[in-house]
Design a protein around this motif. Structure first.
Motif, PDB file in Angstrom:
ATOM      1  N   ALA A 254      22.289  36.348  30.862  1.00 20.81           N
ATOM      2  CA  ALA A 254      22.513  35.973  32.259  1.00 20.81           C
ATOM      3  C   ALA A 254      22.408  34.467  32.439  1.00 20.81           C
ATOM      4  N   LEU A 255      21.412  33.850  31.803  1.00 21.25           N
ATOM      5  CA  LEU A 255      21.236  32.401  31.917  1.00 21.25           C
ATOM      6  C   LEU A 255      22.441  31.665  31.342  1.00 21.25           C
ATOM      7  N   GLN A 256      22.926  32.112  30.184  1.00 20.86           N
ATOM      8  CA  GLN A 256      24.081  31.465  29.573  1.00 20.86           C
ATOM      9  C   GLN A 256      25.333  31.650  30.431  1.00 20.86           C
ATOM     10  N   ALA A 257      25.496  32.843  30.991  1.00 25.55           N
ATOM     11  CA  ALA A 257      26.658  33.091  31.846  1.00 25.55           C
ATOM     12  C   ALA A 257      26.603  32.235  33.102  1.00 25.55           C
ATOM     13  N   LEU A 258      25.423  32.120  33.703  1.00 24.74           N
ATOM     14  CA  LEU A 258      25.263  31.283  34.892  1.00 24.74           C
ATOM     15  C   LEU A 258      25.511  29.817  34.552  1.00 24.74           C
ATOM     16  N   ASN A 259      25.025  29.388  33.396  1.00 25.93           N
ATOM     17  CA  ASN A 259      25.278  28.005  32.960  1.00 25.93           C
ATOM     18  C   ASN A 259      26.768  27.748  32.757  1.00 25.93           C
TER      19      ASN A 259
ATOM     20  N   GLY B 192      29.097  29.078  34.480  1.00 23.64           N
ATOM     21  CA  GLY B 192      29.759  28.970  35.777  1.00 23.64           C
ATOM     22  C   GLY B 192      29.966  30.266  36.532  1.00 23.64           C
ATOM     23  N   THR B 193      29.471  31.396  35.990  1.00 24.42           N
ATOM     24  CA  THR B 193      29.609  32.645  36.728  1.00 24.42           C
ATOM     25  C   THR B 193      28.719  32.635  37.967  1.00 24.42           C
ATOM     26  N   LEU B 194      29.138  33.345  38.999  1.00 24.27           N
ATOM     27  CA  LEU B 194      28.348  33.427  40.228  1.00 24.27           C
ATOM     28  C   LEU B 194      27.440  34.654  40.251  1.00 24.27           C
ATOM     29  N   GLY B 195      27.809  35.692  39.497  1.00 27.05           N
ATOM     30  CA  GLY B 195      27.027  36.916  39.551  1.00 27.05           C
ATOM     31  C   GLY B 195      26.872  37.566  38.200  1.00 27.05           C
ATOM     32  N   TYR B 196      25.836  38.404  38.080  1.00 27.92           N
ATOM     33  CA  TYR B 196      25.583  39.129  36.832  1.00 27.92           C
ATOM     34  C   TYR B 196      25.048  40.502  37.200  1.00 27.92           C
ATOM     35  N   VAL B 197      25.793  41.543  36.813  1.00 29.58           N
ATOM     36  CA  VAL B 197      25.401  42.928  37.089  1.00 29.58           C
ATOM     37  C   VAL B 197      25.400  43.688  35.772  1.00 29.58           C
ATOM     38  N   THR B 198      24.341  44.445  35.507  1.00 34.23           N
ATOM     39  CA  THR B 198      24.294  45.244  34.287  1.00 34.23           C
ATOM     40  C   THR B 198      25.018  46.572  34.511  1.00 34.23           C
ATOM     41  N   LYS B 199      25.545  47.137  33.430  1.00 37.80           N
ATOM     42  CA  LYS B 199      26.370  48.338  33.547  1.00 37.80           C
ATOM     43  C   LYS B 199      25.578  49.599  33.860  1.00 37.80           C
ATOM     44  N   ASN B 200      24.242  49.530  33.796  1.00 40.82           N
ATOM     45  CA  ASN B 200      23.473  50.705  34.210  1.00 40.82           C
ATOM     46  C   ASN B 200      23.109  50.642  35.692  1.00 40.82           C
ATOM     47  N   SER B 201      23.669  49.663  36.408  1.00 42.80           N
ATOM     48  CA  SER B 201      23.440  49.556  37.853  1.00 42.80           C
ATOM     49  C   SER B 201      24.239  50.627  38.598  1.00 42.80           C
ATOM     50  N   ALA B 202      23.765  50.999  39.769  1.00 41.35           N
ATOM     51  CA  ALA B 202      24.480  51.959  40.614  1.00 41.35           C
ATOM     52  C   ALA B 202      25.805  51.350  41.077  1.00 41.35           C
ATOM     53  N   PRO B 203      26.822  52.176  41.313  1.00 43.75           N
ATOM     54  CA  PRO B 203      28.137  51.659  41.732  1.00 43.75           C
ATOM     55  C   PRO B 203      28.073  50.752  42.959  1.00 43.75           C
ATOM     56  N   GLU B 204      27.193  51.076  43.902  1.00 45.09           N
ATOM     57  CA  GLU B 204      27.121  50.243  45.114  1.00 45.09           C
ATOM     58  C   GLU B 204      26.620  48.830  44.814  1.00 45.09           C
ATOM     59  N   ILE B 205      25.853  48.673  43.726  1.00 49.06           N
ATOM     60  CA  ILE B 205      25.406  47.336  43.322  1.00 49.06           C
ATOM     61  C   ILE B 205      26.598  46.503  42.876  1.00 49.06           C
ATOM     62  N   LEU B 206      27.478  47.101  42.060  1.00 42.63           N
ATOM     63  CA  LEU B 206      28.685  46.394  41.619  1.00 42.63           C
ATOM     64  C   LEU B 206      29.541  46.002  42.816  1.00 42.63           C
ATOM     65  N   LEU B 207      29.727  46.916  43.743  1.00 44.70           N
ATOM     66  CA  LEU B 207      30.557  46.631  44.919  1.00 44.70           C
ATOM     67  C   LEU B 207      29.950  45.511  45.757  1.00 44.70           C
ATOM     68  N   GLN B 208      28.632  45.558  45.973  1.00 44.26           N
ATOM     69  CA  GLN B 208      27.975  44.493  46.733  1.00 44.26           C
ATOM     70  C   GLN B 208      28.141  43.151  46.037  1.00 44.26           C
ATOM     71  N   ALA B 209      28.020  43.165  44.707  1.00 45.63           N
ATOM     72  CA  ALA B 209      28.157  41.925  43.940  1.00 45.63           C
ATOM     73  C   ALA B 209      29.545  41.321  44.105  1.00 45.63           C
ATOM     74  N   ILE B 210      30.574  42.168  44.098  1.00 48.47           N
ATOM     75  CA  ILE B 210      31.951  41.665  44.254  1.00 48.47           C
ATOM     76  C   ILE B 210      32.101  40.937  45.589  1.00 48.47           C
ATOM     77  N   TYR B 211      31.597  41.542  46.662  1.00 49.12           N
ATOM     78  CA  TYR B 211      31.724  40.920  47.983  1.00 49.12           C
ATOM     79  C   TYR B 211      30.920  39.623  48.064  1.00 49.12           C
ATOM     80  N   GLU B 212      29.739  39.608  47.442  1.00 49.85           N
ATOM     81  CA  GLU B 212      28.908  38.400  47.463  1.00 49.85           C
ATOM     82  C   GLU B 212      29.577  37.265  46.689  1.00 49.85           C
ATOM     83  N   VAL B 213      30.082  37.580  45.517  1.00 53.55           N
ATOM     84  CA  VAL B 213      30.746  36.555  44.691  1.00 53.55           C
ATOM     85  C   VAL B 213      32.011  36.058  45.383  1.00 53.55           C
ATOM     86  N   TYR B 214      32.763  36.962  45.989  1.00 44.74           N
ATOM     87  CA  TYR B 214      33.963  36.552  46.730  1.00 44.74           C
ATOM     88  C   TYR B 214      33.611  35.568  47.848  1.00 44.74           C
ATOM     89  N   ALA B 215      32.433  35.768  48.447  1.00 42.70           N
ATOM     90  CA  ALA B 215      31.979  34.875  49.522  1.00 42.70           C
ATOM     91  C   ALA B 215      31.398  33.572  48.985  1.00 42.70           C
TER      92      ALA B 215
END
Length: 234
Positions: A95-100, A102-125
């Motif tokens: 996550a630290l390397q990805a943020l360095n 230039g990524t805005l968000g980091y979601v792990t694949k064991n997260s609930a689907p609503e977490i991924l969806l929330q992340a998309i809207y946050e990053v878009y904003a």
């Protein structure tokens, strides 16, 4: 009444079945539209150039050119690109390397689907977003020498470190990252120096211990090098 604009997406993952599953999830959202997909880093970069998606959803474990290097290339081309990492890696170093990079968000694949969806809207904003498990992992991260040493690697050095730990040849790494073999060799030396290891076997051990790679993903020849010899010659 004017409807909200569509958020166009580039979905990057090397597994077609996984892309199909998440495409089905995203299609259920009225505002989200997957306009293109890619199965490796080079293809993702080309799709980004061709299609100009609003948000890139990027896996990190990709064949040839990895996700972090691809993020770096996309951000060099378009500094305002909005990228969300969606990865199986729960190690906070990723996550630290990805943020360095230039990524805005980091979601792990064991997260609930609503977490991924929330992340998309946050990053878009234009806002940063971490899935709760990654936020907790970063908060609890140890500040020991090895973690500090890994954090000292640049994004390119970290990507080369990961590929070296997977026993990829310098020639293969050079081709994947569009570098000269001399540059890869120089980075190899710097990486061993920063991580205080003297051999590639030590480098692989460190990568496994720090959960940069999984022991189960190594090939048979690589595991033979790491396992102790049990035969005793009389």
């Amino acid at each position: 009444m004017t409807s909200e604009p569509k958020i166009t997406l580039l979905l990057v993952d090397d597994h077609a079945m996984i892309r199909e599953g998440y495409r089905s999830l995203l299609k259920k959202q009225a505002r989200l539209e997957v306009i293109t997909e890619a199965s490796d880093g080079a293809e993702a970069y080309q799709r980004f150039k061709d299609m100009h998606p609003d948000v890139v959803i990027m896996d990190l474990s990709l064949p040839k050119q990895g996700g972090i290097e691809t993020i770096t290339r996309i951000k060099q081309r378009e500094p305002l690109a909005k990228i969300l990492v969606f990865s199986m890696h729960q190690n906070p170093i990723f996550a630290l390397q990805a943020l360095n990079a230039g990524t805005l968000g980091y979601v792990t694949k064991n997260s609930a689907p609503e977490i991924l969806l929330q992340a998309i809207y946050e990053v878009y904003a234009g806002r940063h977003y971490l899935s709760p498990d990654m936020a907790q992992a970063l908060a609890l991260e140890k500040s020991g020498y090895q973690h500090t040493a890994l954090k000292s690697l640049s994004t390119r050095e970290f990507e080369i470190f990961r590929m070296l730990a997977e026993s990829r040849s310098k020639e293969e790494i050079a081709r994947a990252l569009n570098l000269s073999q001399k540059t890869v060799s120089n980075c190899h030396y710097l990486i061993k120096s920063k991580l205080n290891v003297s051999s590639d076997i030590e480098l692989i051990y460190l990568a496994i211990r720090m959960k940069v790679i999984n022991f189960s993903e190594l090939s048979g020849s690589e595991t033979e090098l790491l396992e102790p010899t049990h035969k005793i010659t009389h």
